[in-house]
Design a protein around this motif. Structure first.
Motif, PDB file in Angstrom:
ATOM      1  N   LEU A   1       0.851  -1.197   0.000  1.00 56.53           N
ATOM      2  CA  LEU A   1       0.000   0.000   0.000  1.00 56.53           C
ATOM      3  C   LEU A   1       0.882   1.241   0.000  1.00 56.53           C
ATOM      4  CD1 LEU A   1      -3.114   0.656   0.282  1.00 56.53           C
ATOM      5  CD2 LEU A   1      -2.618   1.147   2.669  1.00 56.53           C
TER       6      LEU A   1
ATOM      7  N   ASP B   1      -2.126   5.149  -3.163  1.00 54.84           N
ATOM      8  CA  ASP B   1      -3.381   4.448  -2.932  1.00 54.84           C
ATOM      9  C   ASP B   1      -4.273   5.186  -1.939  1.00 54.84           C
ATOM     10  OD1 ASP B   1      -1.203   1.705  -2.936  1.00 54.84           O
ATOM     11  OD2 ASP B   1      -2.633   2.161  -4.546  1.00 54.84           O
TER      12      ASP B   1
ATOM     13  N   LYS C   1      -6.807  -3.117  -2.489  1.00 59.64           N
ATOM     14  CA  LYS C   1      -5.350  -3.165  -2.624  1.00 59.64           C
ATOM     15  C   LYS C   1      -4.720  -4.086  -1.575  1.00 59.64           C
ATOM     16  CE  LYS C   1      -1.549  -1.844  -4.610  1.00 59.64           C
ATOM     17  NZ  LYS C   1      -0.883  -0.585  -4.830  1.00 59.64           N
TER      18      LYS C   1
END
Lengths: 292, 210
Positions: free
Chosen positions: A147, A224, A288
């Motif tokens: 991430l 993200d 994710k």
């Protein structure tokens, strides 16, 4: 060592961000941090009120500190604005003889007295200094490896004691993010104001020259999520994207630092409304990290 | 803007920082403190305007001075800003004798010094007046309307945030306490904050500090 504080979530988290409060309470419980909540506390109030009436702001803030001191406990707050208000009120009260006398006179009529024996502590400080990074790392059950996140500290996180490094709490924030396994990406605009307070004076200016500037920069980073320890910054940057939709789509997921930590510490995102109450596409974060 | 006024603007465009047109024959030229006298001299001597009155606005941190010049149907206002810490401006009395009483009135009521005034005496206040200028406000910013309203709400609701039924239900559903300080509406807290407000004489309608 038993950790015990007076928990003061502030107005915004309690009323507008219950999902953030749920994440915070999960973290406190995870590390056996005992908290009590006092009915006698009022709004902090925000330091900016001192522009209109400094003595009113200081008296109300010190009243809250006096109540906390009567219990012999530090105040734990996850809100940048509340932290700044209590911190600066305590500093001004302890350092300013004239102001201290005036405030003491008013508070004594209500039966309150503050001697500076307790301090306000930001959630970041409690986790970093009192719990410790090692203990947090031991309790990570879901690594957020992969991430990529940016960070927005919030202006009010930079208040420190005289001579201290103003980057003290932002650096703690960085470490708390990294301990989850997430990769921290910087764009050198972390210090920029989100535009929340200036919006009370000129909303269009604030949206254009503060909120959108940060969103644009973060979007270009290709991260993200944008993580922030400040509830006002979170709301401004989320709602800002909604308001700017006619002009441009940013679709940057914005979450509170407590939510990032809670995910890593094993909180089920469905249980705390992670994708329900946010105004930005936070489900992309879950996808994710394999939880969505 | 009427052509007559446009010509004055064109001639002095190096001094004028802002122009506001109310109607074509009524305009306001904003000029820095140091440039006002030169412009006023030209307006009076060359273009034949008379100085009708000087009005003053106390904006907290600064004063706005508006010199209203009139000729036939035209009203040309020269506006300038001076700081409250050092409220001084050159007097016009050496070029416009009619500015005498107008400047003395502003001096009496706001405490602004008109440097070089030919007759710096009291005019509306008694000669032995020793108190502060009566129309002068404390040094404080003018709060924008949205913020002033916020502060009035803060003090009138005793510094408590309100919480709706929907939010209470949402919190309960998430396993959180229904309410938590500072959104808990405690009568004791309300009463104490109101006592503090009263002690500090917070005016709910005009929350400007002392």
């Amino acid at each position: 060592m038993m950790l015990k504080y007076i928990f003061y979530p502030g107005c915004y988290i309690s009323t507008m961000l219950p999902h953030v409060e749920a994440a915070i309470r999960f973290i406190l419980k995870k590390f056996n941090i005992e908290t009590i909540e006092l009915e006698d506390l009022s709004c902090c109030p925000p330091k900016i009120n001192s522009i209109a009436d400094e003595l009113f702001w200081l008296t109300v803030a010190v009243r809250n500190l006096a109540i906390a001191e009567s219990k012999g406990l530090d105040i734990l707050t996850p809100c940048n604005g509340c932290f700044e208000s209590f911190f600066e009120a305590r500093m001004m009260y302890m350092e300013g003889k004239d102001l201290r006398e005036k405030v003491s006179n008013i508070l004594s009529k209500l039966g309150y007295k503050f001697e500076g024996k307790i301090k306000p502590k930001h959630l970041i400080e409690v986790l970093y200094e009192d719990v410790g990074l090692e203990k947090i790392k031991e309790n990570i059950v879901k690594s957020l490896n992969g991430l990529r996140v940016a960070v927005h500290y919030g202006c009010h996180l930079f208040v420190v004691e005289h001579g201290e490094d103003v980057w003290k709490k932002p650096k703690m924030t960085d470490e708390l993010i990294k301990i989850t396994g997430a990769e921290l990406v910087k764009d050198e605009l972390e210090r920029l104001c989100c535009g929340f307070v200036p919006s009370t004076v000129d909303d269009v200016f604030s949206l254009t020259y503060r909120t959108e500037v940060r969103l644009k920069s973060v979007k270009e980073l290709g991260v993200d999520a944008l993580v922030t320890p400040c509830p006002q910054c979170l709301m401004r940057l989320e709602f800002g994207q909604v308001r700017l939709r006619a002009k441009a789509r940013y679709d940057v997921p914005i979450i509170h630092l407590a939510e990032l930590l809670a995910l890593a510490l094993g909180l089920d995102p469905k249980k705390f409304g992670f994708t329900v109450y946010h105004k930005s596409p936070t489900k992309l974060i879950l996808q994710k990290i394999g939880l969505g | 803007m009427e052509e007559f006024l446009s010509k004055i603007l064109e001639k002095h465009k190096d001094k004028i920082v802002k122009v506001k047109e109310i109607v074509p024959w009524r305009v306001i030229f904003e000029v820095p403190n140091g440039k006002l006298k030169e412009l006023a001299k030209d307006v009076f001597e060359t273009h034949g305007f008379r100085l009708s009155t000087i009005s003053t606005l106390d904006q907290g941190f600064y004063f706005e001075l508006l010199y209203h010049f009139v000729k036939d149907k035209y009203i040309l206002t020269l506006k300038t800003v001076i700081s409250k810490e050092n409220p001084r401006i050159p007097s016009l009395t050496d070029i416009i004798p009619g500015a005498n009483w107008l400047e003395r009135e502003v001096r009496d009521l706001f405490g602004i010094e008109f440097e070089g005034h030919v007759e710096p005496e009291r005019i509306v206040l008694p000669p032995d007046w020793t108190l502060e200028p009566p129309l002068r406000k404390p040094i404080a910013p003018k709060l924008p309307p949205t913020y002033a309203e916020y502060l009035v709400n803060l003090t009138s609701k005793a510094a408590l945030a309100s919480i709706t039924g929907i939010v209470k239900r949402r919190r309960t559903k998430m396993g959180l306490p229904e309410v938590v300080a500072p959104v808990l509406e405690s009568k004791k807290v309300i009463e104490e904050i109101r006592k503090i407000s009263k002690e500090l004489e917070i005016d709910r309608k005009a929350p400007v500090g002392k």
